[in-house]
Design an enzyme around this catalytic site. Structure first.
Site, PDB file in Angstrom:
ATOM      1  N   GLU A  31       1.205  -1.325   0.225  1.00 29.35           N
ATOM      2  CA  GLU A  31       0.327   0.385   0.031  1.00 29.35           C
ATOM      3  C   GLU A  31       0.877   1.127   0.114  1.00 29.35           C
ATOM      4  OE1 GLU A  31      -3.043   0.675  -0.204  1.00 29.35           O
ATOM      5  OE2 GLU A  31      -2.354   2.987   0.163  1.00 29.35           O
ATOM      6  N   ILE A  47     -22.904   3.909   2.937  1.00 29.41           N
ATOM      7  CA  ILE A  47     -24.489   3.673   2.223  1.00 29.41           C
ATOM      8  C   ILE A  47     -24.150   2.033   2.000  1.00 29.41           C
ATOM      9  CG2 ILE A  47     -27.156   3.705   1.471  1.00 29.41           C
ATOM     10  CD1 ILE A  47     -25.862   6.381   3.623  1.00 29.41           C
ATOM     11  N   HIS A  49     -25.961   0.486  -0.058  1.00 23.41           N
ATOM     12  CA  HIS A  49     -27.084   0.218  -1.155  1.00 23.41           C
ATOM     13  C   HIS A  49     -27.243  -1.151  -0.897  1.00 23.41           C
ATOM     14  CE1 HIS A  49     -25.926   4.127  -2.143  1.00 23.41           C
ATOM     15  NE2 HIS A  49     -24.609   3.500  -2.602  1.00 23.41           N
ATOM     16  N   CYS A 436     -14.491  19.787  17.371  1.00 26.99           N
ATOM     17  CA  CYS A 436     -13.458  19.900  17.721  1.00 26.99           C
ATOM     18  C   CYS A 436     -12.317  20.178  16.237  1.00 26.99           C
ATOM     19  CB  CYS A 436     -13.344  20.593  18.846  1.00 26.99           C
ATOM     20  SG  CYS A 436     -12.087  19.189  19.273  1.00 26.99           S
TER      21      CYS A 436
HETATM   22  C1  LIG Z   1     -18.570  10.371  -3.384  1.00 26.11           C
HETATM   23  C2  LIG Z   1     -18.447   8.816  -3.532  1.00 26.11           C
HETATM   24  C3  LIG Z   1     -19.014   7.756  -2.915  1.00 26.11           C
HETATM   25  C4  LIG Z   1     -19.845   6.427  -2.512  1.00 26.11           C
HETATM   26  N1  LIG Z   1     -20.862   6.181  -2.036  1.00 26.11           N
HETATM   27  C5  LIG Z   1     -20.215   4.856  -1.392  1.00 26.11           C
HETATM   28  C6  LIG Z   1     -21.838   4.185  -1.029  1.00 26.11           C
HETATM   29  O1  LIG Z   1     -22.426   4.559  -0.041  1.00 26.11           O
HETATM   30  N2  LIG Z   1     -22.132   2.663  -0.827  1.00 26.11           N
HETATM   31  C7  LIG Z   1     -20.799   1.819  -1.428  1.00 26.11           C
HETATM   32  O2  LIG Z   1     -20.948   0.575  -1.819  1.00 26.11           O
HETATM   33  N3  LIG Z   1     -19.677   2.322  -2.482  1.00 26.11           N
HETATM   34  C8  LIG Z   1     -19.784   3.838  -2.295  1.00 26.11           C
HETATM   35  N4  LIG Z   1     -18.946   4.341  -3.313  1.00 26.11           N
HETATM   36  C9  LIG Z   1     -17.383   3.481  -3.765  1.00 26.11           C
HETATM   37  C10 LIG Z   1     -16.641   2.914  -2.807  1.00 26.11           C
HETATM   38  O3  LIG Z   1     -16.417   4.320  -1.800  1.00 26.11           O
HETATM   39  C11 LIG Z   1     -15.067   2.213  -3.628  1.00 26.11           C
HETATM   40  O4  LIG Z   1     -15.961   1.607  -4.725  1.00 26.11           O
HETATM   41  C12 LIG Z   1     -14.342   1.900  -2.308  1.00 26.11           C
HETATM   42  O5  LIG Z   1     -14.593   2.117  -1.261  1.00 26.11           O
HETATM   43  C13 LIG Z   1     -13.201   1.130  -3.561  1.00 26.11           C
HETATM   44  O6  LIG Z   1     -13.181   0.267  -3.096  1.00 26.11           O
HETATM   45  P1  LIG Z   1     -11.044   0.208  -3.416  1.00 26.11           P
HETATM   46  O7  LIG Z   1     -10.588  -0.766  -2.582  1.00 26.11           O
HETATM   47  O8  LIG Z   1     -11.355  -0.202  -4.731  1.00 26.11           O
HETATM   48  O9  LIG Z   1     -10.239   1.219  -3.659  1.00 26.11           O
HETATM   49  P2  LIG Z   1      -9.637   2.410  -2.604  1.00 26.11           P
HETATM   50  O10 LIG Z   1      -9.759   2.547  -1.317  1.00 26.11           O
HETATM   51  O11 LIG Z   1      -9.526   3.207  -2.865  1.00 26.11           O
HETATM   52  O12 LIG Z   1      -8.340   1.846  -2.603  1.00 26.11           O
HETATM   53  C14 LIG Z   1      -7.049   1.497  -3.440  1.00 26.11           C
HETATM   54  C15 LIG Z   1      -6.091   1.259  -2.774  1.00 26.11           C
HETATM   55  O13 LIG Z   1      -4.792   1.157  -3.962  1.00 26.11           O
HETATM   56  C16 LIG Z   1      -3.857   2.137  -3.595  1.00 26.11           C
HETATM   57  N5  LIG Z   1      -2.739   2.302  -4.732  1.00 26.11           N
HETATM   58  C17 LIG Z   1      -2.673   2.797  -5.760  1.00 26.11           C
HETATM   59  N6  LIG Z   1      -1.890   3.194  -6.137  1.00 26.11           N
HETATM   60  C18 LIG Z   1      -0.954   2.105  -5.547  1.00 26.11           C
HETATM   61  C19 LIG Z   1       0.903   1.774  -5.846  1.00 26.11           C
HETATM   62  N7  LIG Z   1       0.901   2.107  -6.725  1.00 26.11           N
HETATM   63  N8  LIG Z   1       1.377   1.041  -4.989  1.00 26.11           N
HETATM   64  C20 LIG Z   1       0.165   1.067  -3.583  1.00 26.11           C
HETATM   65  N9  LIG Z   1      -0.809   1.523  -3.409  1.00 26.11           N
HETATM   66  C21 LIG Z   1      -1.866   1.848  -4.371  1.00 26.11           C
HETATM   67  C22 LIG Z   1      -4.349   3.013  -2.880  1.00 26.11           C
HETATM   68  O14 LIG Z   1      -3.593   4.287  -2.191  1.00 26.11           O
HETATM   69  C23 LIG Z   1      -5.838   3.097  -2.357  1.00 26.11           C
HETATM   70  O15 LIG Z   1      -5.388   2.609  -0.589  1.00 26.11           O
HETATM   71  C24 LIG Z   1     -18.475   6.061  -2.713  1.00 26.11           C
HETATM   72  C25 LIG Z   1     -17.378   6.582  -3.819  1.00 26.11           C
HETATM   73  C26 LIG Z   1     -17.638   7.580  -3.812  1.00 26.11           C
HETATM   74  C27 LIG Z   1     -15.633   8.663  -4.453  1.00 26.11           C
END
Ligand SMILES: Cc1cc2nc3c(=O)[nH]c(=O)nc-3n(C[C@H](O)[C@H](O)[C@H](O)COP(=O)(O)OP(=O)(O)OC[C@H]3O[C@@H](n4cnc5c(N)ncnc54)[C@H](O)[C@@H]3O)c2cc1C
Length: 475
Positions: A31, A47, A49, A436
């Site tokens: 990470e 949420i 969903h 705060c």
């Molecule tokens: C505005 C908004 C509202 C949302 N609301 C909802 C909701 O209500 N309910 C729901 O189910 N979903 C929701 N989502 C979607 C949800 O948040 C995401 O789909 C989910 O968090 C994605 O997880 P992830 O692990 O794919 O990505 P991330 O949490 O972004 O994790 C990816 C990780 O990869 C790491 N990374 C990237 N490049 C590298 C690299 N080169 N080397 C090492 N590490 C790297 C990053 O640092 C990061 O920690 C929402 C998203 C947004 C933006």
């Protein structure tokens, strides 16, 4: 050599890691940030969903509905705050009311239970709704979750079961040779038989290090207001407007901590890593939210924030091996509803794509639960007194806004998942989340981290590299 390297420690990486920890396999997570769940998995609506919205037959629909059903047991095992309070998609005029039937039909195709709620019942459920509302679609299986502890506790459990995690290491290159992947980071190089790309906004970039991909990830920003705990029951279910091509719209919801969240907006963002907010977009969020709930007391606002949805050019989650590299699994473009889908994605990736490929054997013993996390403020007085007698530090309040004790902070510093920054402590315990915003508790958290990590207070980071809070010693 590892069996599997997971790139990215968001919610998706967390559940791939946790599911893999059930097998006899060596697993390493890499990470870039100094904590898990530090990008999109911490900046969203949180949420759970129901799954009525995604297009039937898509991976999004499948993972959303399956993930939703996994939440009650999962949150019990991982000791994550979760409430199945249902969602209401509110029609504000007759035209919108007619559209609810179409949404209900889609819900039926996705296997999601719903019910049309008419005005009398609706205003009993939600007295603060716009009196013009004509009715709503109620989805009883929707809910709210603490997104911070969801990712953190899933990682804690994976680590307790033998997974390794390296924070603060950005992957910069990947080479494959004879079925072995060499993953180069800013700090070292690691080999594995398989790689899982869970890099969120940067997932296409990571996959392209191995072979060109036809899909792209674009950032769609969402901006929010966070309001204080001003009143219990201001809204009870998650309130959505009707969805549009821009997404599920601006919602009004309570959080699992009893305060309120309003948002998100939806605008394309050229910079994947820009999380700034702007007054004009937030004013628009306010206008749209008050059309649904007119009396939102925005004077109770304690913070604004933004997250970027990792929107895929394919319009669906990409969960598949690279065409010419069967040992490289992409979990790309996991936009909303990716948080609720993440447990189902993790299960699918491990059971369908990794375990058969590596012929993994399940462990005879696997611990599904984390050691319970004490939350002193949510305990009955008798239980608080018992704990304080056992450990007086549970009686010393560090964060007065969110009522977090020294004992809770110390416990987080003694778990398998490292807690290295002020923000990590905030996400684990809520110290600094209140009115705060850390004004009172941050110095205490900082000194506690310095002591535990054996570093000078000037070296303690807020979150990212170069985010130290103290400039130097004045005496
Ligand atoms: C505005 C908004 C509202 C949302 N609301 C909802 C909701 O209500 N309910 C729901 O189910 N979903 C929701 N989502 C979607 C949800 O948040 C995401 O789909 C989910 O968090 C994605 O997880 P992830 O692990 O794919 O990505 P991330 O949490 O972004 O994790 C990816 C990780 O990869 C790491 N990374 C990237 N490049 C590298 C690299 N080169 N080397 C090492 N590490 C790297 C990053 O640092 C990061 O920690 C929402 C998203 C947004 C933006």
């Amino acid at each position: 050599m590892e069996d599997v390297i997971i790139i990215g420690a968001g919610a998706v990486g967390a559940f791939v890691a946790r599911n893999l920890s059930r097998y006899k396999a060596s697993v390493l997570v890499l990470e870039e940030q100094n904590d898990v769940g530090d990008v999109t998995s911490m900046a969203n609506s949180a949420i759970v969903h129901s799954g009525y919205d995604p297009v039937p037959g898509t991976k999004k629909a499948y993972c959303n509905v399956k993930g939703n059903a996994m939440f009650p047991k999962l949150c019990e095992e991982l000791d994550v705050e979760f409430e199945q309070n249902g969602s209401l998609t509110v029609a504000l005029d007759d035209k919108q009311f007619a559209m609810l039937e179409g949404l209900q039909q889609r819900a039926k195709e996705n296997g999601v239970p719903t019910r049309l709620v008419l005005t009398e019942e609706l205003f009993k459920m939600e007295p603060n709704l716009n009196p013009c509302a004509k009715g709503a679609l109620f989805c009883p299986t929707a809910g709210i979750v603490n997104p911070f502890t969801l990712t953190a506790h899933a990682f804690e459990n994976a680590l307790d079961n033998g997974v390794k995690l390296r924070l603060g290491e950005k992957v910069v290159d990947i080479k494959e040779n004879g079925g072995v992947y060499s993953v180069k980071t800013t700090k070292g190089e690691y080999q594995a038989k398989m790689v899982v790309d869970c890099a969120g906004l940067h997932s296409a970039e990571i996959a392209s290090m191995v072979e060109p991909v036809e899909w792209k990830v674009n950032a769609r920003k969402g901006q929010y207001y966070v309001l204080d705990h001003f009143k219990l029951g201001f809204v009870n279910s998650v309130l959505f407007p009707l969805p549009s091509e821009k997404g599920k719209g601006i919602l009004v919801s309570k959080t699992t901590s009893g305060n309120y969240i309003v948002g998100p907006s939806s605008e394309w963002n050229e910079d994947l890593d820009d999380f700034s907010t702007d007054a004009a977009t937030l004013a628009n969020v306010k206008e749209q939210a008050t059309a649904m709930v007119p009396g939102i007391p925005f004077r109770e606002q304690i913070r604004v924030f933004a997250g970027n949805r990792a929107t895929p050019s394919t319009h669906d989650f990409i969960i598949e091996p690279l065409p010419h590299h069967p040992g490289f699994i992409c979990c790309g473009g996991i936009e909303s509803p990716g948080l609720v889908s993440s447990p189902a994605i993790g299960e699918h990736v491990v059971e369908q794509l990794i375990a058969p490929f590596l012929k993994l054997e399940e462990k005879k013993q696997w611990e599904p639960c984390v050691r319970k996390h004490v939350r002193i403020a949510s305990l009955p007085m008798e239980e608080r007194n018992r704990l304080i007698k056992e450990n007086p530090h549970y009686g010393i309040m560090v964060c007065n806004c969110e009522k977090v004790s020294l004992g809770e902070l110390e416990d987080e510093l003694n778990r398998s998942l490292p807690c290295l920054t002020i923000k990590a402590m905030k996400k684990r315990t809520r110290a600094g989340f209140g009115k705060c915003q850390g004004g009172f508790c941050q110095p205490k958290v900082l000194l506690l981290l310095a002591k535990k990590l054996g570093i000078d207070p000037t070296e303690v980071k807020y979150d990212r590299d170069h985010s130290e809070v103290l400039e130097g010693r004045s005496k």
